[in-house]
Write an enzyme that holds these catalytic residues in place. Structure first.
Site, mmCIF file in Angstrom:
data_model
loop_
_atom_site.group_PDB
_atom_site.id
_atom_site.type_symbol
_atom_site.label_atom_id
_atom_site.label_comp_id
_atom_site.label_asym_id
_atom_site.label_seq_id
_atom_site.Cartn_x
_atom_site.Cartn_y
_atom_site.Cartn_z
ATOM 1 N N SER A 166 1.024 -1.208 -0.057
ATOM 2 C CA SER A 166 0.125 0.088 -0.014
ATOM 3 C C SER A 166 1.046 1.202 -0.046
ATOM 4 C CB SER A 166 -0.983 0.073 1.242
ATOM 5 O OG SER A 166 -2.075 0.941 1.030
ATOM 6 N N ASP A 220 -8.700 -6.079 -4.870
ATOM 7 C CA ASP A 220 -8.458 -4.856 -4.054
ATOM 8 C C ASP A 220 -8.929 -3.762 -4.952
ATOM 9 O OD1 ASP A 220 -7.102 -2.634 -3.093
ATOM 10 O OD2 ASP A 220 -5.258 -3.659 -3.206
ATOM 11 N N HIS A 264 -8.073 -5.067 -0.171
ATOM 12 C CA HIS A 264 -6.722 -4.562 -0.091
ATOM 13 C C HIS A 264 -6.096 -5.024 1.212
ATOM 14 C CE1 HIS A 264 -3.617 -1.431 -0.550
ATOM 15 N NE2 HIS A 264 -4.014 -0.748 0.523
#
Lengths: 377, 377
Positions: free
Chosen positions: A145, A320, A353
């Site tokens: 991320s 995601d 995610h």
């Protein structure tokens, strides 16, 4: 680690002196060639692996590092082989200098005076930590991320110091929708009366309402629609009361919890508001917004990544929707356009995610085999 | 229209007496066979088409009905042929009885005492309006989003009174993610100190902070990621200041507007907080959460829809991630399992959920040809 030299920031401001909290795992070899730096995402810290013990030597509850499934002896990133460094970023709230701490120039809490920091600033600060540890070249930098953005930025800011970059569930910049979610979260915090125009520390209060909303929004975007339906669906909070004919025994209330998903989100929001600093939330979401290495190259990511000389592993997750596989593929494509050595895995995981923090065996296998087969020490 | 008879609600409560605001367009024919009822979504009203004039006969700015592109003389729903009825739902804030109005039982503003209303309750109230207008059978019921849910519910509650049902950009119930977004919006409103535990009317204030956040979240879910990127992308608010080398001239601020998308969302939030009632927002999002006709049939939508005898048109939009095409297809499948007459169009439009309010020519063409070829008067 204390740093007495000022750090010039991308904004033009600088921090005169600062501390970085960090942890290390495993042993640095004599050649200092086996160091792996882990970059953290929004609400994580330097505590990436292992557990903490209390005074009597017992494991403290819930003290596992946030990537403990990934990093440790015999794990995909094997600390029997690598020297792993976790570092808390500047502006965060887990020990490194941030808005909650005292500004040495004024003797008062930084609060609003803490400068806006960027991904590039974090990387510069991390590089100084490595200098202090005597590590010139990293075997690898790795992050998911926002941590993936720092990893990518490392390969551009210090190409000669990074041999491998593992960029997981990340993106070359935020989309309008990503920025939009960040902005709603920030507005929730900033418009909470207990925020007191950034000066809440002085009033002895915390903008918990805003933090709760911010975290609830965040959680929705971390999960996939599928996994939410599977975990919670339309399940009611008190299924024991379900009527015999299967009809929903609603409370008919707008404020009471009816559905399990509501209970889950409220719990996550409450928990977060107890420990996370509101100003840190603003700073870190802004660092996300600002990250955009292609912007200096007219939006041309291939030109932007021409500086990178590391070998890359990129991993994305099919469900995601915060940083979709398409965003990882943009990075892959730009690297390939520069004839870089790139491995890419798109993992068909249901968890959205959040998958980058979870135990999908294919994901773990990909990272393990990358370290085993490609990353020499 | 005033209704003096109490309305029993699904919650077990009842409303002793109430008003419904409505508008009509076109002429009811002698056989009373050309009436089309329009059901509105979250923040809309009975004013579905046409414009309002001021005292001097000039068109008032921004007074167009919310579905004016769809409904009017010569439009897809042609008011030269059909008698169209728009009605504001119970609990809303555009003239029909709702939490802002006076409770005849107490002489005080309803506020928290306004009962929770459901899609079924709205349909029952709408049916009474039709009774009062002397209309036994509707040529069609039509609505988008939450309006589509009311349309579907009409075919189940009053199957003999509905010849055609046009269910647009809708779903048979909310997913966990849908409920989650509603819950965050509600928490933002309820935890705003100016909400005063539902009694804000007494304090002469409005929970505008909460309403702004609610609306910003809503807007993100109404748009597609694609259309947000196309309309706003990462464009900065003041592109005139862009530096010569193309680098982003950021303000490095966590609270000032940097990106166009932030400015857009703040504007939408501010505008909404000026005119929309907070308690109405709570009630209507809860009605969305509760709607689930299959729940009384063990989750079996086919069994739930067996009661429906209307002919159906369903329309969905490819980029609608709030109520995705898959949700419309669930309804189509369940109707086909009951051998119902169903037309279904999946429109490849970029605009997300908002597409149902916009002017896509294929969408307009589908509705037009449905009314022209299938809906007799």
């Amino acid at each position: 680690m204390h740093f007495a030299e000022p750090l010039a920031l991308r904004s033009g401001a600088s921090i005169r002196a600062y501390d970085l909290s960090y942890e290390t795992y495993g042993q640095l070899n004599a050649a200092k060639s086996n160091a792996v730096l882990i970059c953290h995402a929004l609400n994580a810290s330097h505590h990436v692996a292992g557990v903490y013990l209390d005074d009597s030597g017992q494991v403290k509850p819930r003290s596992e590092g946030w990537w403990d499934n990934m990093i440790g002896p015999g794990k995909p990133l094997d600390t029997d082989r690598f020297f792993v460094i976790g570092v808390n970023n500047l502006g965060s709230c887990f020990g490194s200098t941030g808005p909650m701490q005292t500004n040495p120039d004024t003797g008062a809490v930084y609060g609003a005076d803490f400068p806006v920091v960027t991904v590039q600033d974090w990387v510069n600060a991390q590089a100084r930590l490595l200098d202090a540890l005597g590590i010139q070249t990293l075997a690898a930098v790795m992050g998911g991320s926002l941590g993936g953005m720092q990893t990518l930025s490392w390969t551009l800011q210090y190409p000669e110091r990074v041999r491998h970059a593992l960029v997981i569930a990340s993106a070359p910049n935020l989309t309008a929708e990503n920025i939009a979610f960040n902005e709603v979260a920030r507005r929730a915090i900033v418009t909470d009366p207990d925020f007191h125009g950034v000066h809440f520390y002085r009033y002895g209060v915390l903008p918990k309402r805003g933090l709760r909303i911010a975290r609830m929004i965040g959680h929705i975007t971390y999960l996939s629609d599928d996994v939410m339906n599977e975990k919670f669906g339309r399940q009611l909070r008190r299924s024991a009361d379900a009527s015999a004919d299967g009809a929903a025994p609603y409370k008919y209330s707008t404020q009471e919890v009816e559905f399990e998903i509501e209970s889950y989100l409220r719990y996550q929001g409450d928990k977060f508001a107890e420990y996370f600093d509101a100003n840190t939330y603003l700073l870190i979401t802004r660092a996300l917004d600002y990250f955009d290495p292609a912007s200096e190259f007219g939006g041309d990511l291939s030109r932007a990544l021409a500086k990178a000389s590391a070998k890359f592993l990129l991993v994305s997750f099919t469900t995601d929707w915060r940083f979709s596989p398409a965003r990882s593929r943009e990075i892959v494509k730009a690297l390939l356009a520069n004839q870089r050595d790139v491995s890419y895995a798109e993992i068909d995981a249901p968890h959205g995610h959040d998958a980058f923090l979870l135990d999908d065996p294919r994901y773990m296998g990909v990272v393990r085999s990358y370290f085993e087969s490609k990353v020499t020490v």
